[in-house]
Design an enzyme around this catalytic site. Structure first.
Site, short mmCIF file in Angstrom:
data_model
loop_
_atom_site.label_atom_id
_atom_site.label_comp_id
_atom_site.label_asym_id
_atom_site.label_seq_id
_atom_site.Cartn_x
_atom_site.Cartn_y
_atom_site.Cartn_z
N TYR A 88 -21.21 -27.68 16.01
CA TYR A 88 -20.05 -27.85 15.14
C TYR A 88 -19.17 -26.61 15.22
O TYR A 88 -19.66 -25.49 15.06
CB TYR A 88 -20.49 -28.08 13.68
CG TYR A 88 -21.21 -29.39 13.47
CD1 TYR A 88 -20.50 -30.55 13.17
CD2 TYR A 88 -22.59 -29.47 13.60
CE1 TYR A 88 -21.16 -31.76 12.98
CE2 TYR A 88 -23.26 -30.68 13.42
CZ TYR A 88 -22.53 -31.82 13.11
OH TYR A 88 -23.18 -33.01 12.94
N SER A 89 -17.89 -26.82 15.44
CA SER A 89 -16.95 -25.70 15.45
C SER A 89 -16.91 -25.07 14.06
O SER A 89 -16.90 -25.78 13.04
CB SER A 89 -15.55 -26.18 15.84
OG SER A 89 -15.54 -26.72 17.13
N CYS A 93 -8.72 -29.17 20.55
CA CYS A 93 -10.05 -29.36 19.96
C CYS A 93 -10.09 -30.70 19.23
O CYS A 93 -9.15 -31.04 18.49
CB CYS A 93 -10.38 -28.22 18.99
SG CYS A 93 -12.10 -28.24 18.42
N GLU A 140 -11.95 -27.49 23.85
CA GLU A 140 -13.28 -27.74 23.29
C GLU A 140 -13.27 -29.14 22.69
O GLU A 140 -12.73 -29.35 21.59
CB GLU A 140 -13.65 -26.71 22.23
CG GLU A 140 -15.06 -26.89 21.69
CD GLU A 140 -15.46 -25.77 20.75
OE1 GLU A 140 -16.10 -24.80 21.24
OE2 GLU A 140 -15.12 -25.84 19.55
N TYR A 149 -15.49 -33.04 22.22
CA TYR A 149 -16.88 -33.52 22.06
C TYR A 149 -16.92 -35.03 21.97
O TYR A 149 -15.89 -35.67 21.82
CB TYR A 149 -17.50 -32.90 20.80
CG TYR A 149 -16.55 -32.80 19.63
CD1 TYR A 149 -16.35 -33.87 18.78
CD2 TYR A 149 -15.82 -31.63 19.40
CE1 TYR A 149 -15.48 -33.78 17.71
CE2 TYR A 149 -14.94 -31.53 18.33
CZ TYR A 149 -14.77 -32.62 17.50
OH TYR A 149 -13.89 -32.53 16.44
#
Length: 341
Positions: free
Chosen positions: A117-118, A299, A339, A341
């Site tokens: 998790y960022s 992101c 980044e 996901y």
């Protein structure tokens, strides 16, 4: 084009139902200068902490608070979770923490794997003590058309664990990890263009707090423009809007904000307004800023990137630029940060 202030007024302000977790809560702490977690010089990245806690020996943190931060009409539930790491897991803005959910996998009985998790807080944490961190987590659920309800067997193990976590509950943390999303603090004049969908907003919250809220050398030195693009479904799904409005009021010449609300706005073709459409509205200015050394960050869900890249290719074509070479140049200059996901 709907500016942030207009969006806020449309919904009565996202802050009406999404309490602030940092700027307003840390006024007392902010009376003291934030300098005890800085490198020397502050922009030196040679000692960025990485993998202090390993998956086989995670750090045990404890939940300080857990609050829903979206309105009733948001598409899904998103929570802001503050975790006490007792100052034993220092990190930098742009990094991630791993979370190991409790229990074992049903398929083989082995422990659950790490989920990344960022980090949604600056290195000083929301309370500025340097002992906490924050995560922005959307609860992952699966709607079953046959059941006409969420299927509990297919829900996200870790996101549901985190969204249900209560104060005092233990969280197994690994990391911090990652250097791709770090700020270029050795270039305080560089513009920072931040593009996010949903909880991809997390690292940018850490950036904006560091640059516009804290009393740090980085904040004092910053002379560029930090430009935030956030894409969500509707006004109720806006994240941390009250904090962005505070930063905008405090630094109107250095902070810009644009929202893409797919279910409330239309793009220039009359379709839904997605994040790539909002960025495209400013393509000329963004390309000029990139030519001048700006850094651009992406992101969020990986599904955002094809649309972004297709849009950038079209803009390059219209400008007579060879896209692959242009992108290669940005990557070589370390101006391109992704980044997903």
């Amino acid at each position: 084009m709907i500016k942030a202030a207009v969006v806020a007024s449309l919904v009565g302000g996202a802050s009406a139902f999404a309490p602030s977790f940092g700027i307003s809560d840390s006024r007392v702490a902010l009376q003291a200068k934030q300098d005890f977690l800085e490198a020397s010089p502050y922009w030196d990245q040679t000692a960025v902490p990485v993998n202090t806690a390993k998956p086989k020996a995670p750090h045990t943190g404890k939940v300080v608070s857990n609050k829903r931060i979206v309105g009733p009409k948001a598409t899904g539930e998103t929570c802001h979770i503050i975790i006490d790491h007792n100052g034993e897991l220092p990190y930098w803005e742009g990094q991630s923490f791993g979370v190991v959910p409790p229990g074992n996998r049903a398929k083989d009985g082995k422990p659950h794997s790490v989920r990344l998790y960022s980090i949604a807080a600056s290195r000083y944490g929301d309370d500025m003590s340097g002992k906490t961190t924050s995560l922005c987590v959307r609860r992952a659920t699966y709607w079953c058309p046959e059941l006409q309800a969420d299927d509990p067997a297919k829900k996200g193990i870790c996101s549901n664990f985190l969204c249900d976590a209560q104060p005092g509950e233990e969280i197994a943390l690994t990391g911090p990890s990652g250097k791709v999303m770090l700020l270029p603090e050795d270039k305080p004049e560089a513009d920072i263009i931040m593009v996010a969908t949903g909880t991809g907003i997390a690292p940018y919250r850490s950036f904006i707090r560091r640059l516009f809220e804290e009393d740090t050398e980085a904040a004092a030195a910053y002379k560029g423009v930090a430009w935030l693009f956030l894409g969500v479904a509707n006004s109720d799904a806006l994240l941390y809007d009250d904090e962005w409005q505070t930063a905008k009021a405090k630094a109107p010449d250095n902070f810009r904000l644009d929202y893409a609300l797919s279910r409330e706005q239309e793009n220039k073709k009359g379709g839904k307004m997605y994040i790539q459409d909002k960025v495209e509205e400013y393509a000329d200015e963004i390309f000029t800023r990139l030519d001048s050394g700006a850094h651009i960050y992406f992101c969020g869900l990986k599904g955002m990137m094809p649309g972004i890249q297709d849009m950038l290719k079209e803009v390059c074509t219209s400008k007579g630029i060879e896209y692959d070479q242009w992108l290669k140049g940005l990557k070589k200059a370390k101006q391109w940060h992704v980044e997903v996901y």
